[in-house]
Design a protein around this motif. Structure first.
Motif, PDB file in Angstrom:
ATOM      1  N   HIS A 170      -1.896  -3.395  -6.368  1.00 19.44           N
ATOM      2  CA  HIS A 170      -0.841  -2.571  -6.945  1.00 19.44           C
ATOM      3  C   HIS A 170       0.476  -3.350  -6.910  1.00 19.44           C
ATOM      4  O   HIS A 170       0.904  -3.816  -5.855  1.00 19.44           O
ATOM      5  N   THR A 172       4.366  -3.207  -9.084  1.00 23.49           N
ATOM      6  CA  THR A 172       5.257  -2.729 -10.136  1.00 23.49           C
ATOM      7  C   THR A 172       6.282  -3.820 -10.426  1.00 23.49           C
ATOM      8  O   THR A 172       7.079  -4.159  -9.542  1.00 23.49           O
ATOM      9  N   GLY A 179       4.704  -1.779  -3.302  1.00 20.64           N
ATOM     10  CA  GLY A 179       3.350  -1.949  -2.798  1.00 20.64           C
ATOM     11  C   GLY A 179       3.288  -1.904  -1.283  1.00 20.64           C
ATOM     12  O   GLY A 179       4.309  -1.966  -0.593  1.00 20.64           O
ATOM     13  N   ASN A 183      -0.107  -6.038  -0.440  1.00 15.33           N
ATOM     14  CA  ASN A 183       0.205  -6.248  -1.844  1.00 15.33           C
ATOM     15  C   ASN A 183       1.513  -7.001  -2.015  1.00 15.33           C
ATOM     16  O   ASN A 183       1.647  -7.834  -2.915  1.00 15.33           O
TER      17      ASN A 183
END
Length: 325
Positions: A170, A172, A179, A183
Motif C-alpha cells: 500500500h 499513496t 502506509g 510499506n
C-alpha cells in the motif's frame, strides 16, 4: 605557471582508457578544486589529489562544493559528474556521460525499436531476476503475470523471515506516512534504487526514457534497471529495517540500503548488467576502443559509415581533401 585558458586541450590519445579507470569515485563534505590536470578534494583533514584522467564518474555527495576549473578539467578528461545523495543513494543531476561513444545508446535504441529484440531484452531481465524460471516463449502479459506472482511470494517469504505481518503493498503517492512501517520502508528503498539506477544509466550515456518493461515515462529504463535488484536487495533491506523498530523508517532504510550497496558493489554490477542486456552477446564495451576516441561518422547506405568533416560529392568520387568547415 600557465593559466587554465592557455593550457592545450587534452585529446583521447592522452587519456586513460575507460576500462582502466576507476568506475566511480564518491566525495562528500569537501571542496573540489583543480591543481594542474588533477582535482583536489579539500576538507578538515587535508587535501587529496586525484588524477582526473583516472576517473570514470565522480559522484558528488552532500556538503560538496566544486569550482569551475575542476569541472573544466573533468570535462577535458571525459569524466562524468553526478550530483547524488549520501553514498549515491539519491540522484539529482549530472554532467556529461562517462563514455565518448554513442555505441551503448545506439544499442539501446536498436534493441528498443524492434519489437522482437525489445521482448528478448525483457525476457533477459526477467531471467536475471528469477533465474529458476525460464521466460522463453512467454508473452509480455504472461511475463507480467509471472512477476506479480513472484513479487507476492517474495513479500510473504520476507514476512515469514523477519516476523513482520504483511497485509499487502500500500502506497499513496505524495503521502509517505499513509502506509504501515514496512510499506514505508519498501517505498524508501524503491526511491533509493531509482536514484542509483538513474545515476548509472546517465553516466553510461543511455536514455533513461527507452524502457523495455516500463513505458511512457521519462525514467522508464531507470525503473527497469532498479527492478532488477528489487527482490534481492531492496525488499530484504526494507523488511530488516522495519523489523528493528518503527522509528525513523525512511532515514534508517536509506542508510541501511546505502551500506548494502557499498558492501555488494552494486554500482559496478549495474554497469555490467546494462552492457550485458544491451550489447551483442560476448561484447562488453563499444568496439575497438571507440569509447575512448572522438569518432564522428556519417550514415550512408547499406549500413556503411563515412568519415565526417569532408565534402562527399558523389558515390564514385573521393571526398574532398579539405574539411567542410
Amino acid at each position: 605557471m600557465t593559466t587554465p585558458a592557455s593550457r592545450p586541450a587534452l585529446t583521447p590519445r592522452h587519456l586513460t582508457r575507460t576500462a582502466e579507470r576507476l568506475s566511480f569515485i564518491y566525495l562528500e563534505r569537501c571542496t573540489v578544486h583543480r591543481d594542474a590536470n588533477a582535482i583536489t578534494a579539500q576538507d578538515a583533514e587535508g587535501t587529496t589529489h586525484i588524477p582526473s584522467a583516472t576517473i570514470g564518474t565522480l559522484l558528488l555527495g552532500p556538503g560538496t562544493r566544486i569550482t569551475h576549473q575542476a569541472m573544466s578539467v573533468l570535462g577535458e578528461t571525459g569524466a562524468a559528474v553526478c550530483w547524488v545523495g549520501e553514498r549515491g543513494v539519491r540522484y539529482y543531476a549530472s554532467g556529461r556521460a562517462l563514455t565518448r561513444s554513442s555505441a551503448l545508446m545506439e544499442a539501446q535504441a536498436h534493441q528498443w525499436a524492434n519489437p522482437r529484440t525489445r521482448l528478448a531484452v525483457t525476457r533477459a531481465m526477467y531471467r536475471q531476476r528469477f533465474p529458476d524460471e525460464d521466460p522463453a516463449g512467454l508473452s509480455r502479459r504472461e511475463l507480467l503475470g509471472s512477476e506479480g506472482k513472484r513479487m507476492k511470494d517474495c513479500y510473504r517469504a520476507e514476512s515469514a523471515r523477519t516476523g513482520i505481518p504483511w497485509r499487502g503493498r500500500h502506497y499513496t503517492p505524495g503521502d509517505f506516512s499513509s502506509g504501515d512501517p514496512v510499506n514505508q520502508a519498501i517505498t524508501a528503498a524503491a526511491q533509493c534504487m531509482y536514484g542509483i539506477s538513474h545515476a548509472v544509466v546517465t553516466s553510461l550515456g543511455c536514455s533513461p526514457a527507452l524502457g523495455f518493461v516500463h513505458s511512457g515515462h521519462e525514467l522508464s529504463f531507470v525503473l527497469d534497471i532498479a527492478d532488477l535488484y528489487k527482490t534481492e536487495v531492496g525488499i530484504p533491506v526494507a523488511f530488516d529495517t522495519a523489523a528493528e523498530t518503527d522509528q525513523d523508517i525512511g532515514p534508517r532504510t536509506r542508510r541501511a540500503l546505502r551500506d548494502r550497496i557499498n558492501e555488494t558493489a552494486l554500482l559496478d554490477r549495474c554497469v555490467n548488467d546494462i552492457k550485458r542486456l544491451l550489447l551483442p552477446p560476448g561484447e562488453t564495451a563499444p568496439p575497438h576502443g571507440a569509447e575512448d576516441r572522438d569518432v564522428v561518422t556519417l550514415h550512408s547506405d547499406g549500413g556503411q559509415h563515412l568519415p565526417s568533416g569532408f565534402n562527399h560529392r558523389g558515390p564514385d568520387e573521393h571526398p574532398d581533401a579539405e574539411l567542410t568547415w
